[in-house]
Write a protein that holds these residues in place. Structure first.
Motif, mmCIF file in Angstrom:
data_model
loop_
_atom_site.group_PDB
_atom_site.id
_atom_site.type_symbol
_atom_site.label_atom_id
_atom_site.label_comp_id
_atom_site.label_asym_id
_atom_site.label_seq_id
_atom_site.Cartn_x
_atom_site.Cartn_y
_atom_site.Cartn_z
ATOM 1 N N ARG A 115 31.116 50.914 31.520
ATOM 2 C CA ARG A 115 30.237 50.735 32.685
ATOM 3 C C ARG A 115 29.198 51.850 32.733
ATOM 4 N N HIS A 116 27.926 51.459 32.802
ATOM 5 C CA HIS A 116 26.852 52.442 32.886
ATOM 6 C C HIS A 116 26.743 52.973 34.315
ATOM 7 N N ILE A 117 26.705 54.291 34.435
ATOM 8 C CA ILE A 117 26.626 54.925 35.751
ATOM 9 C C ILE A 117 25.429 55.870 35.790
ATOM 10 N N ILE A 118 24.585 55.684 36.795
ATOM 11 C CA ILE A 118 23.455 56.574 37.040
ATOM 12 C C ILE A 118 23.822 57.433 38.241
ATOM 13 N N GLN A 119 23.855 58.740 38.053
ATOM 14 C CA GLN A 119 24.185 59.632 39.164
ATOM 15 C C GLN A 119 22.960 60.459 39.535
ATOM 16 N N ILE A 120 22.555 60.346 40.793
ATOM 17 C CA ILE A 120 21.431 61.101 41.333
ATOM 18 C C ILE A 120 22.010 62.128 42.293
ATOM 19 N N SER A 121 21.800 63.401 42.021
ATOM 20 C CA SER A 121 22.445 64.457 42.805
ATOM 21 C C SER A 121 21.410 65.342 43.487
ATOM 22 N N TYR A 122 21.627 65.578 44.773
ATOM 23 C CA TYR A 122 20.758 66.483 45.530
ATOM 24 C C TYR A 122 20.865 67.903 44.974
ATOM 25 N N SER A 123 19.712 68.586 44.889
ATOM 26 C CA SER A 123 19.705 69.969 44.423
ATOM 27 C C SER A 123 19.169 70.921 45.492
ATOM 28 N N LEU A 168 21.571 49.017 31.513
ATOM 29 C CA LEU A 168 21.793 48.702 32.923
ATOM 30 C C LEU A 168 21.975 47.203 33.106
ATOM 31 N N ASN A 169 22.969 46.814 33.914
ATOM 32 C CA ASN A 169 23.160 45.419 34.269
ATOM 33 C C ASN A 169 23.761 45.372 35.670
ATOM 34 N N LEU A 170 24.105 44.190 36.131
ATOM 35 C CA LEU A 170 24.584 44.056 37.510
ATOM 36 C C LEU A 170 25.943 44.711 37.726
ATOM 37 N N ASN A 171 26.628 45.062 36.648
ATOM 38 C CA ASN A 171 27.905 45.753 36.763
ATOM 39 C C ASN A 171 27.720 47.268 36.765
ATOM 40 N N SER A 172 26.502 47.729 36.528
ATOM 41 C CA SER A 172 26.232 49.163 36.525
ATOM 42 C C SER A 172 26.317 49.714 37.946
ATOM 43 N N PRO A 196 19.012 41.529 40.731
ATOM 44 C CA PRO A 196 17.855 41.187 39.893
ATOM 45 C C PRO A 196 16.562 41.669 40.525
ATOM 46 N N ARG A 197 15.611 42.020 39.696
ATOM 47 C CA ARG A 197 14.312 42.472 40.201
ATOM 48 C C ARG A 197 13.667 41.413 41.086
ATOM 49 N N ASP A 198 13.868 40.172 40.760
ATOM 50 C CA ASP A 198 13.340 39.072 41.562
ATOM 51 C C ASP A 198 14.443 38.034 41.688
ATOM 52 N N ASP A 199 14.911 37.796 42.917
ATOM 53 C CA ASP A 199 16.020 36.862 43.122
ATOM 54 C C ASP A 199 15.699 35.452 42.640
ATOM 55 N N ASN A 200 14.414 35.129 42.489
ATOM 56 C CA ASN A 200 14.028 33.779 42.093
ATOM 57 C C ASN A 200 13.900 33.616 40.576
ATOM 58 N N VAL A 201 14.098 34.711 39.853
ATOM 59 C CA VAL A 201 13.946 34.670 38.399
ATOM 60 C C VAL A 201 15.259 35.065 37.735
ATOM 61 N N GLU A 202 15.655 34.311 36.728
ATOM 62 C CA GLU A 202 16.881 34.658 36.018
ATOM 63 C C GLU A 202 16.698 35.961 35.249
ATOM 64 N N LEU A 203 17.793 36.711 35.113
ATOM 65 C CA LEU A 203 17.737 37.966 34.371
ATOM 66 C C LEU A 203 17.384 37.716 32.911
ATOM 67 N N GLU A 204 16.551 38.562 32.377
ATOM 68 C CA GLU A 204 16.180 38.447 30.972
ATOM 69 C C GLU A 204 16.861 39.559 30.184
ATOM 70 N N PHE A 205 17.581 39.172 29.150
ATOM 71 C CA PHE A 205 18.294 40.135 28.332
ATOM 72 C C PHE A 205 17.416 40.579 27.177
ATOM 73 N N ASN A 206 17.187 41.866 27.048
ATOM 74 C CA ASN A 206 16.317 42.365 25.989
ATOM 75 C C ASN A 206 16.798 43.743 25.528
ATOM 76 N N GLU A 207 17.439 43.795 24.373
ATOM 77 C CA GLU A 207 17.911 45.054 23.793
ATOM 78 C C GLU A 207 18.765 45.844 24.783
ATOM 79 N N ASN A 208 19.776 45.177 25.332
ATOM 80 C CA ASN A 208 20.724 45.815 26.246
ATOM 81 C C ASN A 208 20.093 46.331 27.538
ATOM 82 N N TYR A 209 18.938 45.793 27.902
ATOM 83 C CA TYR A 209 18.307 46.234 29.146
ATOM 84 C C TYR A 209 18.138 45.053 30.097
#
Length: 244
Positions: A115-123, A168-172, A196-209
Motif C-alpha cells: 500500500r502506497h502511503i503519502i505522509q505530510i508532516s507539519y514542521s 497511487l491508487n484508490l487504496n493508497s 478519482p480526479r473526475d467522478d464522471n470519468v473512469e480511472l486511467e491506468f498508466n505506468e502504475n499511476y
C-alpha cells in the motif's frame, strides 16, 4: 452571522424547492438565494411560512455561525536541500480582508504491505503580524469544528495535483500529521481518502499511476464547511468555512 439551513431542512423533510414554493408562495428565486447563502436577509413573514410549510422548529432553519471565510493555499518552491515544502495558507472574508500564515511541511512516500502511503508532516509556521496570531489562535481553538482538516485537505490536494507519485491508487493513503503544532496539546493525525480526479470519468491506468485526488465529498460532510470548489484542470481548490 446567521445561516439559513434551507438545503439541509428540505433534504431532512424530503421536500423539493418547488414544493416549498407552492406551499409558501415564496418565489423560487428567493428560496434559492436563501438556500445558497446569497440572501441578504429573511423577513419574519417568510420565515413563518417556511416553518409552517415544513413543520420545522426555528433552530432547524436558522443557525448562529461565525464569519464566513474562504481558505486557499499557495505553494512555494520545494526546498532542494530537503524534503520540505512551504505553503502560504490564506483566509479571506467577504470584505476581501485577508489573514495568512506560512507553513513548512515534510513529505515522505513509502510502501507498507504493497500500500502506497503519502505522509505530510507539519514542521513549522511563520506569522506576519500580531493580528494574524490572534486570528489564528481563534481559528484553531475551534476543536469541535476540526478546522485543521480543511487546511490539511488543501495542502494534500495541491501536492497530489502537482507532484506525480507513481503507484497511487484508490487504496493508497494520505496521512496528514500535526505533531508539534504549538496550538494543540494533542497529536493530530488525519486520514484523507482518495477519489478519482473526475467522478464522471473512469480511472486511467498508466505506468502504475492512477489519476486520483483527495475526496471532495469527504470534506463536504464536515461541520462548518459551507462549500468546496476544486478545479482539477488547473490544480486549484478553495474552501468556504464558518469561523467563530
Amino acid at each position: 452571522m446567521i445561516k439559513v439551513n434551507l438545503k439541509q431542512l428540505l433534504k431532512k423533510k424530503g421536500m423539493s424547492m418547488t414544493e416549498l414554493h407552492e406551499k409558501t408562495g415564496v418565489s423560487q428565486n428567493a428560496l434559492s438565494l436563501m438556500a445558497n447563502g446569497k440572501s441578504n436577509g429573511i423577513q419574519f413573514n417568510t420565515l413563518d411560512k417556511i416553518l409552517k410549510a415544513t413543520n420545522a422548529s426555528l433552530d432547524e432553519v436558522l443557525e448562529h455561525t461565525g464569519e464566513l471565510y474562504t481558505l486557499f493555499v499557495e505553494r512555494e518552491e520545494k526546498n532542494k536541500k530537503s524534503d520540505s515544502i512551504n505553503y502560504k495558507i490564506t483566509a479571506r472574508n467577504p470584505n476581501n480582508e485577508e489573514v495568512s500564515w506560512k507553513f513548512t511541511f515534510y513529505v515522505t512516500h513509502y510502501i507498507q504491505n504493497t500500500r502506497h502511503i503519502i505522509q505530510i508532516s507539519y514542521s513549522s509556521y511563520e506569522l506576519d503580524s500580531k493580528y494574524d496570531e490572534l486570528f489564528m489562535k481563534n481559528v484553531f481553538q475551534q476543536r469541535d469544528s476540526k478546522v485543521l482538516v480543511p487546511f490539511s485537505y488543501l495542502v494534500a490536494y495541491d501536492l497530489i495535483n502537482h507532484i506525480q507519485i507513481e503507484g497511487l491508487n484508490l487504496n493508497s493513503l494520505v496521512l496528514f500529521t500535526w505533531y508539534g503544532f504549538v496550538l494543540f496539546e494533542d497529536e493530530e493525525v488525519y486520514k484523507i481518502p482518495l477519489a478519482p480526479r473526475d467522478d464522471n470519468v473512469e480511472l486511467e491506468f498508466n505506468e502504475n499511476y492512477f489519476d486520483v485526488l483527495p475526496n471532495v465529498r469527504y470534506l463536504e460532510s464536515l461541520p462548518n464547511i459551507e462549500a468546496v470548489r476544486c478545479k482539477p484542470q488547473i490544480g486549484y481548490c478553495e474552501i468556504d468555512i464558518y469561523v467563530n
